[in-house]
Design a protein around this motif. Structure first.
Motif, short mmCIF file in Angstrom:
data_model
loop_
_atom_site.label_atom_id
_atom_site.label_comp_id
_atom_site.label_asym_id
_atom_site.label_seq_id
_atom_site.Cartn_x
_atom_site.Cartn_y
_atom_site.Cartn_z
N PHE A 349 0.85 -1.18 0.00
CA PHE A 349 0.00 0.00 0.00
C PHE A 349 0.89 1.24 0.00
O PHE A 349 2.02 1.21 0.45
N TYR A 350 0.39 2.33 -0.53
CA TYR A 350 1.14 3.60 -0.50
C TYR A 350 0.15 4.73 -0.71
O TYR A 350 -0.95 4.55 -1.24
N ASN A 351 0.57 5.92 -0.25
CA ASN A 351 -0.19 7.13 -0.51
C ASN A 351 0.76 8.32 -0.47
O ASN A 351 1.78 8.29 0.21
N ILE A 352 0.43 9.36 -1.21
CA ILE A 352 1.21 10.58 -1.25
C ILE A 352 0.25 11.75 -1.27
O ILE A 352 -0.81 11.68 -1.91
N ALA A 353 0.61 12.80 -0.54
CA ALA A 353 -0.27 13.96 -0.46
C ALA A 353 0.57 15.23 -0.34
O ALA A 353 1.67 15.21 0.21
N ALA A 354 0.07 16.29 -0.92
CA ALA A 354 0.72 17.59 -0.82
C ALA A 354 -0.30 18.60 -0.31
O ALA A 354 -1.49 18.49 -0.61
N GLY A 355 0.18 19.54 0.47
CA GLY A 355 -0.76 20.49 1.06
C GLY A 355 -0.14 21.85 1.30
O GLY A 355 1.08 21.98 1.47
N LEU A 356 -0.97 22.88 1.30
CA LEU A 356 -0.58 24.24 1.62
C LEU A 356 -1.29 24.67 2.89
O LEU A 356 -2.50 24.42 3.03
N THR A 357 -0.54 25.29 3.78
CA THR A 357 -1.13 25.82 5.02
C THR A 357 -0.87 27.31 5.08
O THR A 357 0.27 27.74 5.23
N GLN A 358 -1.94 28.08 4.93
CA GLN A 358 -1.83 29.53 4.96
C GLN A 358 -2.38 30.06 6.28
O GLN A 358 -3.55 29.85 6.59
N PRO A 359 -1.54 30.73 7.08
CA PRO A 359 -2.05 31.30 8.33
C PRO A 359 -3.04 32.43 8.05
O PRO A 359 -2.78 33.30 7.22
N ILE A 360 -4.18 32.36 8.70
CA ILE A 360 -5.22 33.39 8.54
C ILE A 360 -5.39 34.17 9.84
O ILE A 360 -5.26 35.38 9.87
N PHE A 361 -5.69 33.44 10.90
CA PHE A 361 -5.80 34.08 12.21
C PHE A 361 -4.97 33.28 13.19
O PHE A 361 -5.25 32.10 13.43
N ASN A 362 -3.95 33.91 13.70
CA ASN A 362 -3.02 33.20 14.59
C ASN A 362 -2.85 33.94 15.90
O ASN A 362 -1.78 33.89 16.52
N ARG A 363 -3.89 34.66 16.31
CA ARG A 363 -3.90 35.37 17.58
C ARG A 363 -2.72 36.36 17.72
O ARG A 363 -2.21 36.59 18.80
N GLY A 364 -2.30 36.91 16.61
CA GLY A 364 -1.24 37.91 16.64
C GLY A 364 0.15 37.38 16.87
O GLY A 364 1.09 38.16 17.08
#
Length: 478
Positions: A349-364
């Motif tokens: 079995f195998y899997n591959i994933a790519a993702g983007l994480t954009q900070p929107i609200f990070n409590r300053g």
């Protein structure tokens, strides 16, 4: 089946092309996020040395310490201190710490990789399997799994690169700090050694003065019997003798304390220090300072301050990248089967994933991080400027201290010579005529002792000024 595999391959190729395109665009944009390093500015180095205007780049900072210090015993003590001093050993360990941190930042560019193995036993009830109630049928399954997983974060905005540069600057900073400790150690050993020689000379002078005044007491008693002086002169001579004698224990205490301080610098337990004599010291006289701009590369503490600024500069770059999306790729694969005997058969079995994480609200947090980094960068810049100014002042002070000590040489020698004659003349007058009294003798003797001790301090000032100038110019680590 073959058509399905072909579709999967085409999908993977498209996916990879998308990733490469995204990375290419992101790397091009990353140049606008982080800034290239620039040296701190705002100082004019050519006026750092007060009343000095030279274009000669020859400086004693480039001379080895063996040429600066001619006393063989002192050379041996410096060599021992460089190998045994505990502060220097601590500084070396800090370099090792920084090397480890730098190695970690280099490895951050690589993906992490972990292996996992598991055995899972699960039981499903009748309802979950759509069996009739009360059938008593339950399913027990065992799953065996062995695999690898990896995660990789692309350095799109230069966060990892800036972190690496900051860690490298910290490494260079610890190396400069070690060299600063070394130059200060050499100066401390030499200054304490010369202080010991001066104290030995003061003890010698004071002891000789006490012995002379003991003879004066006997002379005054004889003159009193001859009715040349009265009892007051005898008492004054005794008080004069005790004034010299009472100073001896304090000098001995200072000698012991200085020996103990020197022992600590040498990394050894308290004990006596082998040493030469103050009169045998032959200091160098050609004290060339070079040009002030050479301090930037010769003074370890100036280099340390600049590396600290560089580290804070890169930390500001790191703080900027937190406002932009992080791109990560995760993948996992391995074997999974319900039968251990068929574990490696049709169980991949195998899997591959790519993702983007954009900070929107990070409590300053991101804004606070950037403001903190910018403030620390300014602090580091001001500290660098302060260090450069201090270095220039130390050179000016040491050079003037040496010059003023040399200016006193001839005057002090003539003063001591005149006072020696004054003591001799007043003593002769007291013994053989009534043209003077013991007060004149007492004044001459006290003035002579003060002048002799001041002469010792003049010689000490000259020797220590050379040591301090050598350190102030950045000598002792090359």
């Amino acid at each position: 089946m073959r058509q399905n595999n072909l579709s999967i391959i085409m999908m993977h190729n498209t996916y990879i092309k998308f990733i490469l395109l995204f990375l290419g665009i992101s790397i091009a944009l990353s140049c606008k996020v982080t800034k290239p390093y620039q040296q701190p500015a705002g100082l004019t180095t050519n006026v750092l040395y007060r009343d000095q205007n030279t274009q000669d780049t020859v400086t004693i900072a480039n001379m080895p310490l063996e040429q600066i210090f001619t006393d063989t015993i002192l050379k041996g003590l410096i060599k021992e201190g460089l190998s045994q001093n505990l502060n220097l050993k601590i500084a070396v360990q800090k370099i090792y710490e920084a090397q480890a941190a730098f190695g970690q930042t280099k490895a951050a560019f690589l993906p992490n990789l972990s292996a996992n193995a598991s055995v899972t036993r699960s039981k499903q009830s009748n309802a979950a399997l759509d069996f009739p109630p009360g059938s008593g049928i339950n399913t027990l399954t065992t799953t065996y799994q062995l695999g690898l997983s990896t995660t990789w974060e692309a350095d799109i905005w230069g966060q990892l690169s800036s972190s690496k540069k900051s860690a490298y600057a910290n490494l260079l900073q610890t190396d400069a700090a070690k060299r600063a400790v070394q130059t200060q150690l050499i100066a401390d050993i030499a200054n304490n050694y010369y202080s010991l020689l001066a104290l030995d000379k003061e003890l010698e002078i004071t002891t000789q003065t006490m012995q002379n005044r003991m003879k004066d007491v006997e002379t005054m008693k004889t003159l009193k019997e001859a009715a040349v002086v009265n009892g007051a002169a005898v008492v004054q001579s005794e008080a004069n003798r005790y004034a010299a004698e009472v100073a001896i224990p304090d000098i001995k205490r200072s000698i012991r304390e200085t020996e103990n301080a020197l022992d600590i610098l040498l990394g050894r337990a308290s004990g006596p220090i082998n040493r030469g004599k103050l009169d045998d010291q032959k200091p160098i006289t050609d004290l060339q300072t070079g040009v002030p701009s050479q301090l930037l590369k010769n003074r370890p503490d100036v280099q340390q301050a600049e590396f600290a600024f560089r580290s804070s500069f890169e930390n500001t770059n790191v703080a900027r990248t937190y406002f932009y999306p992080a791109f990560t790729i995760t993948a996992s694969g391995g074997y999974s089967n319900l039968q251990l005997k068929d574990f490696f058969i049709n169980s991949i079995f195998y899997n591959i994933a790519a993702g983007l994480t954009q900070p929107i609200f990070n409590r300053g947090i991101n804004k606070a991080r950037l403001k903190t980094a910018q403030a620390q960068q300014k602090e580091a810049m001001y500290n660098y400027q302060q260090t450069v100014l201090t270095a220039g002042a130390e050179v000016s002070n040491a050079l003037y201290s040496y010059q003023s000590a040399r200016e006193k040489d001839s005057s002090r020698a003539m003063q001591i010579s005149a006072l020696e004659k004054s003591v001799d003349y007043t003593q002769q007058l007291l013994r053989y005529s009534s043209a003077t009294n013991y007060t004149d003798v007492l004044t001459s003797e006290q003035s002579l002792l003060a002048a002799q001790l001041s002469g010792v301090n003049d010689k000490l000032q000259q020797l220590q000024a050379i040591v301090n100038l050598y350190r102030a110019l950045g000598g002792g680590w090359k």
